[in-house]
Design a protein around this motif. Structure first.
Motif, PDB file in Angstrom:
ATOM      1  N   GLY A   6      -8.669   1.864  -0.981  1.00 47.09           N
ATOM      2  CA  GLY A   6      -8.641   0.424  -1.248  1.00 47.09           C
ATOM      3  C   GLY A   6      -9.523   0.059  -2.423  1.00 47.09           C
ATOM      4  N   SER A  31     -11.839   5.237  -2.544  1.00 47.97           N
ATOM      5  CA  SER A  31     -11.791   3.791  -2.737  1.00 47.97           C
ATOM      6  C   SER A  31     -12.415   3.425  -4.078  1.00 47.97           C
ATOM      7  CB  SER A  31     -12.516   3.069  -1.592  1.00 47.97           C
ATOM      8  OG  SER A  31     -11.749   3.149  -0.415  1.00 47.97           O
ATOM      9  N   ASP A  62      -7.914  -6.845  -4.362  1.00 46.30           N
ATOM     10  CA  ASP A  62      -6.882  -6.016  -3.757  1.00 46.30           C
ATOM     11  C   ASP A  62      -5.693  -5.718  -4.657  1.00 46.30           C
ATOM     12  OD1 ASP A  62      -7.663  -5.812  -0.710  1.00 46.30           O
ATOM     13  OD2 ASP A  62      -8.070  -7.862  -1.338  1.00 46.30           O
ATOM     14  N   GLY A  90      -0.120  -5.808  -0.107  1.00 45.78           N
ATOM     15  CA  GLY A  90      -0.346  -4.761  -1.099  1.00 45.78           C
ATOM     16  C   GLY A  90       0.910  -4.413  -1.874  1.00 45.78           C
TER      17      GLY A  90
END
Length: 240
Positions: A6, A31, A62, A90
């Motif tokens: 992420g 990440s 994001d 996403g």
């Protein structure tokens, strides 16, 4: 070892996310330390335990994926990755959604990992129905596993749940997603349980446990996590 892939902000919310993941033994090696602020979602729960959402998403961490931020083939092999699970915002929010889609498409073509798509539509963000339907169908074509709620399908195809042929129309839509492929589709129906659609054309209906609902936030994510975990337990994920 579990990996969270992420883009995490350096703001206070991002730090809370990091701490929560690390406390639960999740690695953040892959990440991204993002400069943008965290996405915020405010959830209100009604007397029946049904949530409504307010989203604060513009320019947040994001959605800023670049190709260099996603693991390449060697990194995935080193992680012993057997599946890529994605979905919801996403895969809907630009510009990063197209980057993730291209990455997933490459791995689908390689038959290197199982590709799992949780559709998880969010109409509250004002998406255009036709554009979202075409996007979802495009991503379904590069997925081995698809999970959708009956509400997702109802909104995407503008169905009227009060008509006598509502279930038949959902069945036809899901079978069009499968086509002549080997993909499997799971349709969750809240208190009515889950339907599994198989490439053979059959549908298996699994009843839900009867409970007193308090809060359904994260129910779809939990379904996918357990599904993938149990498939992994029986070595059903991976190449081919």
């Amino acid at each position: 070892k579990h990996q969270f892939l992420g883009r995490l902000s350096s703001d206070r919310f991002g730090k809370i996310i990091r701490e929560k993941l690390e406390t639960n033994g999740v690695s953040l090696d892959h990440s991204i330390d993002a400069e943008e602020l965290s996405t915020l979602v405010v959830v209100a729960i009604d007397s029946n335990g049904v949530p409504s959402y307010s989203f604060y998403v513009n320019g947040t961490a994001d959605w800023g994926w670049t190709p260099a931020e996603l693991p390449d083939n060697v990194e995935l092999e080193n992680m012993h990755a057997t599946a890529i699970q994605f979905g919801c915002l996403g895969m809907a929010m630009e510009p990063g959604n197209l980057v993730i889609e291209g990455w997933a498409r490459d791995h689908f073509k390689q038959n290197s990992v199982t590709i799992s798509h949780d559709i998880n539509i969010r109409p509250a963000l004002g998406f255009e129905r036709e554009k979202e339907r075409l996007r979802v169908e495009r991503i379904n074509d590069i997925s081995h596993l698809i999970k959708a709620s009956d509400e997702d399908i109802q909104w995407l195809y503008d169905l009227d749940e009060t008509t006598d042929d509502f279930q038949e129309r959902i069945d036809a839509i899901v079978r069009s997603w499968i086509g002549d492929s080997g993909r499997h589709v799971f349709v969750t129906r809240g208190a009515e349980g889950t339907s599994l659609y198989r490439p053979s054309g059959s549908r298996i209906d699994v009843p839900s446990r009867k409970i007193n609902v308090v809060d359904t936030v994260g129910a779809g994510d939990t379904f996918c996590a357990n599904l993938m975990g149990q498939l992994s337990d029986v070595s059903a994920l991976g190449s081919d």
